[in-house]
Design an enzyme around this catalytic site. Structure first.
Site, PDB file in Angstrom:
ATOM      1  N   CYS A  12     -67.289 -25.254  -7.008  1.00  0.00           N
ATOM      2  CA  CYS A  12     -66.318 -24.176  -6.813  1.00  0.00           C
ATOM      3  C   CYS A  12     -66.338 -23.749  -5.346  1.00  0.00           C
ATOM      4  O   CYS A  12     -67.388 -23.412  -4.815  1.00  0.00           O
ATOM      5  CB  CYS A  12     -66.668 -22.985  -7.698  1.00  0.00           C
ATOM      6  SG  CYS A  12     -65.712 -21.509  -7.292  1.00  0.00           S
ATOM      7  N   LYS A  30     -25.280 -20.990 -21.769  1.00  0.00           N
ATOM      8  CA  LYS A  30     -25.550 -20.136 -22.925  1.00  0.00           C
ATOM      9  C   LYS A  30     -25.067 -20.828 -24.196  1.00  0.00           C
ATOM     10  O   LYS A  30     -23.970 -21.388 -24.197  1.00  0.00           O
ATOM     11  CB  LYS A  30     -24.782 -18.809 -22.807  1.00  0.00           C
ATOM     12  CG  LYS A  30     -25.180 -17.960 -21.637  1.00  0.00           C
ATOM     13  CD  LYS A  30     -24.295 -16.713 -21.542  1.00  0.00           C
ATOM     14  CE  LYS A  30     -24.701 -15.911 -20.312  1.00  0.00           C
ATOM     15  NZ  LYS A  30     -23.812 -14.784 -20.045  1.00  0.00           N
ATOM     16  N   GLU A  77     -21.443 -20.826 -17.041  1.00  0.00           N
ATOM     17  CA  GLU A  77     -20.769 -19.860 -16.171  1.00  0.00           C
ATOM     18  C   GLU A  77     -21.620 -19.554 -14.954  1.00  0.00           C
ATOM     19  O   GLU A  77     -22.828 -19.746 -14.985  1.00  0.00           O
ATOM     20  CB  GLU A  77     -20.452 -18.578 -16.947  1.00  0.00           C
ATOM     21  CG  GLU A  77     -21.699 -17.825 -17.361  1.00  0.00           C
ATOM     22  CD  GLU A  77     -21.408 -16.665 -18.324  1.00  0.00           C
ATOM     23  OE1 GLU A  77     -20.629 -16.867 -19.263  1.00  0.00           O
ATOM     24  OE2 GLU A  77     -21.978 -15.591 -18.105  1.00  0.00           O
ATOM     25  N   GLU A 132     -22.079  -7.272 -13.443  1.00  0.00           N
ATOM     26  CA  GLU A 132     -22.646  -7.164 -12.116  1.00  0.00           C
ATOM     27  C   GLU A 132     -21.668  -6.447 -11.191  1.00  0.00           C
ATOM     28  O   GLU A 132     -20.477  -6.735 -11.201  1.00  0.00           O
ATOM     29  CB  GLU A 132     -22.855  -8.593 -11.614  1.00  0.00           C
ATOM     30  CG  GLU A 132     -24.080  -8.828 -10.853  1.00  0.00           C
ATOM     31  CD  GLU A 132     -25.303  -9.182 -11.704  1.00  0.00           C
ATOM     32  OE1 GLU A 132     -26.295  -9.545 -11.101  1.00  0.00           O
ATOM     33  OE2 GLU A 132     -25.284  -9.080 -12.948  1.00  0.00           O
ATOM     34  N   ASP A 189       0.836  -1.196   0.000  1.00  0.00           N
ATOM     35  CA  ASP A 189       0.000   0.000   0.000  1.00  0.00           C
ATOM     36  C   ASP A 189       0.872   1.247   0.000  1.00  0.00           C
ATOM     37  O   ASP A 189       0.566   2.246  -0.644  1.00  0.00           O
ATOM     38  CB  ASP A 189      -0.898   0.027   1.239  1.00  0.00           C
ATOM     39  CG  ASP A 189      -1.994  -1.021   1.140  1.00  0.00           C
ATOM     40  OD1 ASP A 189      -2.014  -1.755   0.115  1.00  0.00           O
ATOM     41  OD2 ASP A 189      -2.814  -1.108   2.070  1.00  0.00           O
ATOM     42  N   SER A 210     -33.655 -10.657 -18.754  1.00  0.00           N
ATOM     43  CA  SER A 210     -33.370 -11.555 -17.636  1.00  0.00           C
ATOM     44  C   SER A 210     -33.186 -12.968 -18.175  1.00  0.00           C
ATOM     45  O   SER A 210     -33.191 -13.184 -19.377  1.00  0.00           O
ATOM     46  CB  SER A 210     -34.465 -11.553 -16.591  1.00  0.00           C
ATOM     47  OG  SER A 210     -35.607 -10.958 -17.055  1.00  0.00           O
ATOM     48  N   ARG A 255     -29.706  -1.495 -14.398  1.00  0.00           N
ATOM     49  CA  ARG A 255     -30.634  -2.228 -15.229  1.00  0.00           C
ATOM     50  C   ARG A 255     -32.007  -1.559 -15.261  1.00  0.00           C
ATOM     51  O   ARG A 255     -32.688  -1.524 -16.266  1.00  0.00           O
ATOM     52  CB  ARG A 255     -30.763  -3.644 -14.668  1.00  0.00           C
ATOM     53  CG  ARG A 255     -31.620  -4.546 -15.471  1.00  0.00           C
ATOM     54  CD  ARG A 255     -31.807  -5.846 -14.715  1.00  0.00           C
ATOM     55  NE  ARG A 255     -33.217  -6.153 -14.686  1.00  0.00           N
ATOM     56  CZ  ARG A 255     -33.798  -6.965 -15.553  1.00  0.00           C
ATOM     57  NH1 ARG A 255     -33.096  -7.575 -16.459  1.00  0.00           N
ATOM     58  NH2 ARG A 255     -35.083  -7.173 -15.501  1.00  0.00           N
ATOM     59  N   GLU A 266       3.887   1.675  -1.233  1.00  0.00           N
ATOM     60  CA  GLU A 266       4.450   1.960  -2.561  1.00  0.00           C
ATOM     61  C   GLU A 266       3.386   2.505  -3.504  1.00  0.00           C
ATOM     62  O   GLU A 266       3.635   3.408  -4.300  1.00  0.00           O
ATOM     63  CB  GLU A 266       5.059   0.687  -3.154  1.00  0.00           C
ATOM     64  CG  GLU A 266       6.367   0.302  -2.499  1.00  0.00           C
ATOM     65  CD  GLU A 266       6.793  -1.100  -2.899  1.00  0.00           C
ATOM     66  OE1 GLU A 266       7.804  -1.235  -3.582  1.00  0.00           O
ATOM     67  OE2 GLU A 266       6.066  -2.048  -2.527  1.00  0.00           O
ATOM     68  N   TYR A 267       2.194   1.949  -3.388  1.00  0.00           N
ATOM     69  CA  TYR A 267       1.085   2.403  -4.232  1.00  0.00           C
ATOM     70  C   TYR A 267       0.798   3.878  -3.954  1.00  0.00           C
ATOM     71  O   TYR A 267       0.680   4.690  -4.859  1.00  0.00           O
ATOM     72  CB  TYR A 267      -0.149   1.546  -3.958  1.00  0.00           C
ATOM     73  CG  TYR A 267      -1.361   1.920  -4.800  1.00  0.00           C
ATOM     74  CD1 TYR A 267      -1.573   1.320  -6.041  1.00  0.00           C
ATOM     75  CD2 TYR A 267      -2.277   2.859  -4.346  1.00  0.00           C
ATOM     76  CE1 TYR A 267      -2.678   1.661  -6.808  1.00  0.00           C
ATOM     77  CE2 TYR A 267      -3.377   3.204  -5.105  1.00  0.00           C
ATOM     78  CZ  TYR A 267      -3.584   2.602  -6.337  1.00  0.00           C
ATOM     79  OH  TYR A 267      -4.663   2.938  -7.090  1.00  0.00           O
TER      80      TYR A 267
HETATM   81  S1  IVH Z   1     -26.514 -13.193 -19.152  1.00  0.00           S
HETATM   82  C1  IVH Z   1     -29.886 -12.132 -21.664  1.00  0.00           C
HETATM   83  N1  IVH Z   1     -24.856 -14.131 -17.391  1.00  0.00           N
HETATM   84  O1  IVH Z   1     -28.960 -12.323 -13.925  1.00  0.00           O
HETATM   85  C2  IVH Z   1     -29.231 -12.460 -20.456  1.00  0.00           C
HETATM   86  N2  IVH Z   1     -26.637 -12.766 -16.640  1.00  0.00           N
HETATM   87  O2  IVH Z   1     -31.788 -13.210 -14.050  1.00  0.00           O
HETATM   88  C3  IVH Z   1     -28.159 -11.509 -20.182  1.00  0.00           C
HETATM   89  N3  IVH Z   1     -26.645 -12.346 -14.247  1.00  0.00           N
HETATM   90  O3  IVH Z   1     -30.266  -9.688 -15.762  1.00  0.00           O
HETATM   91  C4  IVH Z   1     -27.521 -11.814 -18.966  1.00  0.00           C
HETATM   92  N4  IVH Z   1     -24.850 -13.512 -13.791  1.00  0.00           N
HETATM   93  O4  IVH Z   1     -28.125  -9.283 -14.524  1.00  0.00           O
HETATM   94  C5  IVH Z   1     -25.954 -13.393 -17.598  1.00  0.00           C
HETATM   95  N5  IVH Z   1     -23.289 -14.975 -15.945  1.00  0.00           N
HETATM   96  C6  IVH Z   1     -24.373 -14.253 -16.151  1.00  0.00           C
HETATM   97  C7  IVH Z   1     -25.056 -13.600 -15.111  1.00  0.00           C
HETATM   98  C8  IVH Z   1     -26.196 -12.870 -15.405  1.00  0.00           C
HETATM   99  C9  IVH Z   1     -25.821 -12.751 -13.289  1.00  0.00           C
HETATM  100  C10 IVH Z   1     -27.844 -11.519 -14.024  1.00  0.00           C
HETATM  101  C11 IVH Z   1     -28.131 -10.527 -15.106  1.00  0.00           C
HETATM  102  C12 IVH Z   1     -29.517 -10.825 -15.568  1.00  0.00           C
HETATM  103  C13 IVH Z   1     -30.051 -11.646 -14.466  1.00  0.00           C
HETATM  104  C14 IVH Z   1     -31.041 -12.637 -15.015  1.00  0.00           C
END
Ligand code: IVH
Length: 720
Positions: free
Chosen positions: A445, A321, A137, A197, A34, A83, A160, A36-37
């Site tokens: 019902c 993905k 991921e 994030e 720290d 999402s 967001r 040195e920084y």
């Molecule tokens: S992909 C179209 N990858 O989770 C999707 N989202 O519930 C684009 N999130 O709104 C996001 N980790 O904010 C993606 N490895 C990850 C993520 C991630 C967290 C969040 C993101 C998204 C929400 C969905």
């Protein structure tokens, strides 16, 4: 030291400080002390004092500057922030096993894997491919942010928000040292928006909370909360004092740069000096994905094997993905979630709890569908007390053989409504009887005593068979639910009229249908008895005045909210928004030529395109979005054409190549041709959400054609 020397030394210092920031905040591997920084940093400040022109916005000294803001500016996202769709880990009932046995967990694992396989099967079908490459991921449990780099320099930071527009938090993101002010790129693109994030690392969070407590302040319940709170601070100097960090895992708007695969995106972001996740897996097909599970790469039942203890932030699931970004456009998206990704929670990460099933009640929904609900002995699971859980439908109860008095295992998976997973057979009370749904409600019902029928209903994407109350017009439960739906926050936001108030409004006969609300007068509403005849409790003058004011405001809410509020089948929040963008008002919707053409199902019919053109013309925002979508698709087509060209010329030259190679090349040619054709067919209607398909169009037109719809139109006109 002259100005030139100062500039050289300043550049050197800035580069060193950036590298150390990166080592410390991104790689968690500091290279200097720290002390040195601080010395480097002080030298930089001294230079800038003598040569103020060196203090450019990208200088490490300029992370925190300026005055606190009054409020955040709202910014519309160039591309919506979506999402992720969740996998619901379904489960089969067990007879002989104990609830926590290894064997049971294994079998539940198997079921989640089944769901992943099903996701893969859908994608393969949609893409016409025999195997799909994936990236797996962690899903970071932080707060979503976007960072725009224009020609390599951090220009804008956004939250967001609601996915369409968020807050401009540029000053706050600049205060986070893990986020570079400048990308490490020689020839930076015009624009690169990265998404990810913001988070507070677990270890930092504990220290931070301890500090708060020591200062006599209330600690935060979790790191996510603390992060969200920090990003909302209006003074970036305070933000700089919070232990915030960030990771990025996606790109948003881009100009002058493109990525072919998600893996390439992740690698590039890292190369550009952005913090990315330390672990992710490229899998060449679903089998490799599943293998990651069987080898317990992500999680095992032992902590040291658990990914959650290997990363510094909280994670609440694994995202799968499709790797090829070209495929993303081709996969139909769901409401607010893309089709190319899915998130799920490995079973060992879900904490189950056991409790006793006290009773089963049956709820009548807005459309008359009966849903059984488990009334439970309250238990505390993952941060909240649960006293009720859905049992979905009659079939589900039978399948799991759930009986009143049973000890049941319930689970709260992420944000999903808690559900009863299974029964602990060994603890079934003697004499517990098999549950008979119809007998339980006396064949009628439970709300109005009306007749029931078994009908197909859609639950999410799936079709299910359910009992439904046939007394659509008169059933008080249905009326109440319709009013609650109409008044909910996402609809017309007259929240004071939800719950018990809606019920009493219907009971008392003051209101029968949502639009009756607008005829309410102050005095009778104020006198509404929310209690019982014996113990009256009136709604009150003040509440009544508030509700009437909210109703007055509701009149001028945008079409999208109204459209959602009236609850047309198949028209959820997102679709209502899409429909409203393309129409002026209710009458325009009822007469919509566009919907009629969509219903006909010919995506490129001249009439449809003409209708679409007219409507885009009338809405500049929409037109810009359509143009952007067209460009994206156009770019992808051009890329595929080049690939096709290459394949064709190789087929031509390669007369001498082996038969096997030729066959492979031809296969590739055909697949490319197919993909180009699909994209070309999407081109004309770019900008028209894929979600507004024939089903929605028919549903809307049918609604406005029905007696119910016509009455609604008439009454809306009367109400002005
Ligand atoms: S992909 C179209 N990858 O989770 C999707 N989202 O519930 C684009 N999130 O709104 C996001 N980790 O904010 C993606 N490895 C990850 C993520 C991630 C967290 C969040 C993101 C998204 C929400 C969905």
């Amino acid at each position: 030291m002259n100005a030139t020397e100062a500039r050289t030394r300043h550049a050197q210092l800035a580069a060193e400080i950036r590298a150390h920031d990166r080592a410390y905040y991104v790689e968690a591997a500091p290279r200097i002390s720290d002390f040195e920084y601080d010395r480097l940093y002080q030298e930089l400040l001294d230079l800038e004092k003598r040569f103020p022109e060196l203090a450019t916005p990208e200088s490490p000294s300029q992370r925190v500057g300026g005055q606190p803001l009054e409020a955040f500016r709202r910014v519309t996202h160039r591309l919506p922030m979506l999402s992720l769709e969740k996998i619901r880990a379904s489960d089969q009932p067990t007879k002989e096993e104990e609830p926590d046995s290894e064997k049971r967990k294994r079998r539940q694992d198997e079921n989640t894997l089944e769901e992943l396989r099903a996701f893969d099967a859908t994608l393969r079908k949609q893409l016409g491919r025999s195997a799909i490459e994936y990236v797996m991921e962690p899903k970071v449990d932080g707060v979503s942010i976007g960072a725009h780099y224009r020609r390599g320099k951090l220009e804008l930071g956004v939250t967001r928000g609601d996915g369409r527009a968020g807050d401009d938090i540029t000053a706050n993101l600049r205060a986070i040292k893990a986020i570079p002010l400048e990308l490490n790129l020689k020839d930076p693109p015009e624009l690169l928006e990265v998404r990810g994030e913001a988070y507070i690392a677990r270890a930092d969070f504990e220290k931070f909370n301890a500090r708060l407590e020591a200062a006599g302040e209330a600690p935060f319940p979790n790191a996510r909360n603390a992060t969200a709170g920090a990003l909302k601070l209006l003074d970036p100097r305070l933000v700089a004092q919070r232990p915030l960090r960030a990771v990025f895992y996606a790109v948003g708007a881009c100009e002058g740069i493109a990525f072919a695969t998600h893996a390439e995106t992740l690698e590039s972001l890292k190369k550009f000096g952005l913090p990315t996740q330390p672990e992710w897996w490229l899998c060449r097909g679903i089998d490799e994905v599943l293998e990651c599970y069987s080898r317990r790469v992500v999680c095992g039942y032992h902590e040291e094997k658990d990914l959650r203890s290997r990363v510094p932030y909280d994670i609440d699931g694994i995202v799968l993905k499709a790797n090829s970004i070209g495929d993303w456009e081709r996969l139909p998206s769901k409401a607010r979630a893309p089709g190319y990704a899915i998130v799920h929670k490995p079973i060992p990460w879900i904490t189950p709890a056991e409790t006793r099933l006290r009773a089963i009640t049956v709820q009548v929904g807005r459309t008359g569908v009966l849903t059984p609900v488990a009334e439970l002995e309250p238990v505390f699971v993952q941060g909240s007390t649960i006293a009720r859980a859905t049992l979905h439908n009659e079939e589900e109860i039978r399948r799991k053989d759930i009986r009143i008095g049973d000890t049941v295992v319930i689970r709260k998976a992420g944000m999903v409504i808690p559900e009863v997973m299974e029964v602990v057979q060994s603890r079934r009370p003697p004499g517990a009887k098999e549950f008979d749904f119809l007998a339980h409600i006396g064949n009628r019902c439970p709300a109005c005593g009306g007749p029931l029928a078994r009908e197909k209903v859609s639950a999410g994407d799936k079709q299910e068979v359910a009992w439904r109350c046939q007394n659509v017009g008169q059933c008080p439960a249905q009326k109440t639910r319709r009013i609650e739906y109409f008044a909910q926050r996402k609809a017309l936001d007259i929240e004071s009229l939800g719950g018990i108030v809606a019920e009493k409004l219907v009971d008392s006969g003051l209101v029968s249908e949502p639009l009756d609300l607008f005829a309410l007068e102050l005095a009778p509403l104020a006198a509404l008895n929310l209690g019982s005849p014996e113990e009256p409790r009136v709604f009150g003058e003040k509440n009544a005045a508030k509700a009437i004011e909210a109703l007055r405001r509701a009149r001028s809410l945008p079409l999208a909210r109204w459209l959602f509020a009236i609850g047309i089948p198949n028209v959820g929040e997102q679709i209502a928004y899409e429909l409203a963008r393309l129409h002026r008002d209710f009458q325009d919707l009822a007469d919509s030529g566009l919907l009629r053409e969509i219903q006909a199902g010919d995506k490129a019919s001249p009439a449809l395109l003409e209708e679409l053109r007219k409507r885009l013309e009338a809405n500049p925002g929409l037109r810009a979005e359509a143009e952007a979508a067209r460009q994206r698709i156009g770019g992808e087509i051009a890329r595929l054409r080049a690939e096709l060209e290459d394949a064709l010329s190789r087929i031509e030259q390669g007369a001498e190549a082996g038969a096997e190679d030729r066959a492979a090349l031809k296969k590739r040619r055909d697949s490319l041709k197919g993909r180009i054709k699909t994209l070309e067919s999407n081109l004309p209607t770019a900008g028209l959400s894929q979600e507004i398909g024939a089903v929605v169009a028919r549903s809307v037109l049918e609604y406005f054609g029905s007696a119910q719809g016509r009455t609604l139109l008439k009454r809306l006109k009367e109400l002005g």
